[in-house]
Design an enzyme around this catalytic site. Structure first.
Site, PDB file in Angstrom:
ATOM      1  N   LYS A   1      72.788  72.644   3.397  1.00 41.53           N
ATOM      2  CA  LYS A   1      72.703  72.440   1.946  1.00 41.53           C
ATOM      3  C   LYS A   1      73.929  71.683   1.431  1.00 41.53           C
ATOM      4  O   LYS A   1      73.798  70.736   0.654  1.00 41.53           O
ATOM      5  CB  LYS A   1      72.579  73.803   1.264  1.00 41.53           C
ATOM      6  CG  LYS A   1      72.518  73.766  -0.257  1.00 41.53           C
ATOM      7  CD  LYS A   1      71.870  75.020  -0.813  1.00 41.53           C
ATOM      8  CE  LYS A   1      72.722  76.248  -0.746  1.00 41.53           C
ATOM      9  NZ  LYS A   1      73.836  76.257  -1.728  1.00 41.53           N
ATOM     10  N   SER A   2      75.112  72.093   1.878  1.00 40.17           N
ATOM     11  CA  SER A   2      76.333  71.438   1.389  1.00 40.17           C
ATOM     12  C   SER A   2      76.334  69.955   1.737  1.00 40.17           C
ATOM     13  O   SER A   2      76.676  69.099   0.910  1.00 40.17           O
ATOM     14  CB  SER A   2      77.565  72.081   2.032  1.00 40.17           C
ATOM     15  OG  SER A   2      77.737  73.381   1.570  1.00 40.17           O
TER      16      SER A   2
ATOM     17  N   ARG B   1      76.000  66.360  -0.677  1.00 35.62           N
ATOM     18  CA  ARG B   1      77.015  65.302  -0.575  1.00 35.62           C
ATOM     19  C   ARG B   1      76.418  63.993  -0.082  1.00 35.62           C
ATOM     20  O   ARG B   1      76.874  62.901  -0.479  1.00 35.62           O
ATOM     21  CB  ARG B   1      78.152  65.781   0.330  1.00 35.62           C
ATOM     22  CG  ARG B   1      79.013  66.862  -0.349  1.00 35.62           C
ATOM     23  CD  ARG B   1      79.782  67.665   0.665  1.00 35.62           C
ATOM     24  NE  ARG B   1      80.738  68.599   0.076  1.00 35.62           N
ATOM     25  CZ  ARG B   1      80.446  69.823  -0.399  1.00 35.62           C
ATOM     26  NH1 ARG B   1      79.187  70.263  -0.386  1.00 35.62           N
ATOM     27  NH2 ARG B   1      81.395  70.609  -0.895  1.00 35.62           N
TER      28      ARG B   1
ATOM     29  N   SER C   1      87.773  77.280  -3.010  1.00 43.03           N
ATOM     30  CA  SER C   1      86.441  76.817  -3.391  1.00 43.03           C
ATOM     31  C   SER C   1      86.274  75.349  -3.029  1.00 43.03           C
ATOM     32  O   SER C   1      86.954  74.476  -3.570  1.00 43.03           O
ATOM     33  CB  SER C   1      86.231  76.987  -4.899  1.00 43.03           C
ATOM     34  OG  SER C   1      85.119  76.217  -5.318  1.00 43.03           O
TER      35      SER C   1
ATOM     36  N   GLN D   1      83.784  73.679  -3.801  1.00 45.42           N
ATOM     37  CA  GLN D   1      83.169  73.002  -4.950  1.00 45.42           C
ATOM     38  C   GLN D   1      84.251  72.481  -5.900  1.00 45.42           C
ATOM     39  O   GLN D   1      84.179  71.350  -6.380  1.00 45.42           O
ATOM     40  CB  GLN D   1      82.218  73.955  -5.669  1.00 45.42           C
ATOM     41  CG  GLN D   1      81.026  74.343  -4.798  1.00 45.42           C
ATOM     42  CD  GLN D   1      80.103  75.350  -5.444  1.00 45.42           C
ATOM     43  OE1 GLN D   1      80.338  75.788  -6.578  1.00 45.42           O
ATOM     44  NE2 GLN D   1      79.045  75.712  -4.740  1.00 45.42           N
TER      45      GLN D   1
ATOM     46  N   ASP E   1      79.257  82.511   2.274  1.00 46.48           N
ATOM     47  CA  ASP E   1      77.836  82.695   1.951  1.00 46.48           C
ATOM     48  C   ASP E   1      77.155  83.697   2.881  1.00 46.48           C
ATOM     49  O   ASP E   1      75.997  84.066   2.652  1.00 46.48           O
ATOM     50  CB  ASP E   1      77.109  81.351   2.018  1.00 46.48           C
ATOM     51  CG  ASP E   1      77.566  80.417   0.904  1.00 46.48           C
ATOM     52  OD1 ASP E   1      78.049  80.910  -0.135  1.00 46.48           O
ATOM     53  OD2 ASP E   1      77.443  79.190   1.070  1.00 46.48           O
TER      54      ASP E   1
ATOM     55  N   LYS F   1      78.800  84.345  -7.441  1.00 45.85           N
ATOM     56  CA  LYS F   1      77.795  83.523  -6.754  1.00 45.85           C
ATOM     57  C   LYS F   1      76.473  83.579  -7.535  1.00 45.85           C
ATOM     58  O   LYS F   1      76.460  83.926  -8.710  1.00 45.85           O
ATOM     59  CB  LYS F   1      77.631  84.001  -5.312  1.00 45.85           C
ATOM     60  CG  LYS F   1      78.897  83.829  -4.475  1.00 45.85           C
ATOM     61  CD  LYS F   1      79.210  82.352  -4.279  1.00 45.85           C
ATOM     62  CE  LYS F   1      80.467  82.143  -3.468  1.00 45.85           C
ATOM     63  NZ  LYS F   1      80.866  80.741  -3.435  1.00 45.85           N
TER      64      LYS F   1
HETATM   65  C1  S3P Z   1      79.707  75.127  -1.319  1.00 42.38           C
HETATM   66  C2  S3P Z   1      80.844  75.880  -1.493  1.00 42.38           C
HETATM   67  C3  S3P Z   1      80.841  77.346  -1.637  1.00 42.38           C
HETATM   68  C4  S3P Z   1      79.529  77.966  -1.178  1.00 42.38           C
HETATM   69  C5  S3P Z   1      78.335  77.203  -1.681  1.00 42.38           C
HETATM   70  C6  S3P Z   1      78.376  75.759  -1.215  1.00 42.38           C
HETATM   71  C7  S3P Z   1      79.817  73.670  -1.219  1.00 42.38           C
HETATM   72  O1  S3P Z   1      81.011  77.647  -3.003  1.00 42.38           O
HETATM   73  O2  S3P Z   1      79.445  79.303  -1.609  1.00 42.38           O
HETATM   74  O3  S3P Z   1      77.126  77.795  -1.234  1.00 42.38           O
HETATM   75  O4  S3P Z   1      78.828  73.022  -0.829  1.00 42.38           O
HETATM   76  O5  S3P Z   1      80.896  73.135  -1.506  1.00 42.38           O
HETATM   77  P1  S3P Z   1      82.467  77.811  -3.660  1.00 42.38           P
HETATM   78  O6  S3P Z   1      83.125  76.500  -3.668  1.00 42.38           O
HETATM   79  O7  S3P Z   1      82.209  78.303  -5.052  1.00 42.38           O
HETATM   80  O8  S3P Z   1      83.163  78.838  -2.807  1.00 42.38           O
END
Ligand code: S3P
Length: 432
Positions: free
Chosen positions: A23-24, A28, A169, A171, A317, A344
């Site tokens: 997913k990440s 991107r 994080s 994100q 996660d 979350k």
């Molecule tokens: C993610 C970062 C994580 C993770 C999320 C995906 C990402 O979140 O929990 O499922 O793709 O950068 P956080 O940055 O809030 O920890």
């Protein structure tokens, strides 16, 4: 929509399976493919609701994205300054990654944008990105200063920064990196603990001036991204449910192929091995710059552990499914440094503690710790709180419990793991 699942005891998981794309990396791939110059071909794309929402938003911003077949995308990149304004709200759905990364990107554009999300995303904290982006010169207004809808005001001149993300994080880090691409000069971004580095890796592979080591990134503004090929491996966060199920269910022996095993994502494998889990990686290779492997898992008697706090960001996660493993292990498991779980898709400490207690487990919580006494579980009615990973965690718990487990509000599982029920059934889970 409210979807209910029923789970019951499984007599073993067997077979060889692949899981949907990461997913990440899928989020991107869309973002950087759109900003690149030319045509980027993406394979292994996650056909989940979260990542499709991100793709739809780039369509709204004037980027043509073709779907030659499922799990593939061809992105006709418009370059760093080619996005077009759209006055309609940009709907990120359930995706924190989509919203936080897009905030970083859109604050650097010449036009205004509005980001919205579903009920859960509209309750998740955005001040963590807004405050840091404002330090770069961005202007963003949010409901109560913290929540979506976010009004992102374009036309600001962003300045480079030396800044710490303040929270572990990926994100927040990625939002800052996206903004830093548009700032004049070099930014230095550090993290209190290293988090997944997909943004850094993808920028580097597409030719952006960036250098990084765990937790510390130097990035220059004003480069160009070359279009390329992006091959996305299976998502270890999705594999985690099958891996843990196979460890817990007697007589199981499964292999999951083509799983991304970036060290910033494999905390769960380390934790489960510490507990005595038989997990072997085979066929370890590199695919598009990312480590990938096949993972064989056999039923194992698990022992409780004190979870090393430094593993938490590498399994952020996977904590819910780890708690299920702990509840079925021998002894008392302690985990700390878990505060991020409270923000979350649901408050994952509260959701897991309530569900595990309903199934008969002895569980204690503080704001950032969980203590679980391993034992037996019995079926119960469980509230998933519309959180995909809570639903899948209890689907696994139900395989190891006496009687029937009824899981409410499982609708959001398709955000990250479309086809979970079919795959789980074909592996031998009792779930409908
Ligand atoms: C993610 C970062 C994580 C993770 C999320 C995906 C990402 O979140 O929990 O499922 O793709 O950068 P956080 O940055 O809030 O920890």
């Amino acid at each position: 929509m409210s979807l209910t699942w029923k789970a019951a005891r499984s007599s073993g998981l067997h077979g060889r399976f692949s899981v949907p794309g990461d997913k990440s990396i899928s989020h991107r791939a869309i973002i950087f493919g759109a900003l690149a110059e030319g045509r980027t071909q993406v394979s292994g794309f996650l056909e989940g609701e979260d990542t499709r929402a991100t793709a739809r938003i780039f369509g709204q911003l004037g980027v043509r994205i073709d779907t030659p077949d499922a799990q593939s995308r061809i992105i006709h990149g418009v370059g760093l300054h080619g996005l077009q304004a759209n006055s309609a709200p940009l709907d990120c759905g359930n995706a924190g990654t989509g919203m936080r990364l897009l905030t970083g990107l859109l604050c650097a554009q010449t036009f205004d944008s509005v980001l919205i999300g579903d009920a859960s995303l509209s309750q998740r904290p955005m001040a963590r990105v807004i405050g840091k982006l404002e330090a770069m010169g961005a202007r963003i207004s949010a409901r109560e200063g913290n929540y979506a809808p976010l009004h992102v005001h374009g036309g600001q001149r962003l300045k480079p920064v030396e800044i710490d993300t303040g929270v572990a994080s990926a994100q927040v880090k990625s939002a800052l990196l996206l903004a830093a691409m548009y700032a004049e000069g070099e930014s230095l971004i550090t993290e209190p603990r290293p988090t997944r580095d997909y943004t850094e890796a993808m920028l580097q592979s597409l030719g952006w001036p960036i250098s990084y080591s765990p937790g510390r990134i130097r990035i220059h503004g004003g480069g160009r991204l070359q279009a390329g090929e992006i091959r996305i491996p299976g998502d270890i966060s999705s594999a985690a449910f099958l891996i843990t199920a196979a460890l817990l269910i007697p007589d199981s022996d499964i292999t999951l192929v083509n799983i991304g095993v970036n060290p910033r994502r494999t905390g769960l494998l380390q934790a489960l091995r510490m507990m005595g889990g038989r997990i072997e990686l085979f066929n370890e290779r590199e695919q598009g710059g990312e480590p990938v492997a096949d993972v064989r898992v056999r039923h194992s008697a698990l022992k409780a552990i004190d979870l090393p706090e430094e593993l938490v960001p590498d399994m952020i996660d996977e904590c819910p499914i780890f708690f299920v493993a702990a509840a079925l292990s021998d002894g008392i498991t302690h985990a700390r440094g878990l505060a991020e779980l409270r923000v979350k898709e649901s408050d994952r400490i509260a959701s897991m503690v309530a569900g595990l207690r309903a199934m008969g487990a002895v569980v204690e919580e503080t704001p950032d710790t969980v203590t679980i006494t391993g034992g037996r579980l019995h079926g119960a009615e469980i509230q998933s709180h519309h959180d995909h990973r809570i639903a899948m965690s209890f689907a696994v718990a139900g395989q190891c419990a006496s009687g029937e487990t009824v899981l409410r509000d499982c609708d959001n599982v398709a955000t990250s793991f479309p086809g979970f029920v079919d795959l789980a059934q074909s592996a031998g889970m009792i779930l409908e």
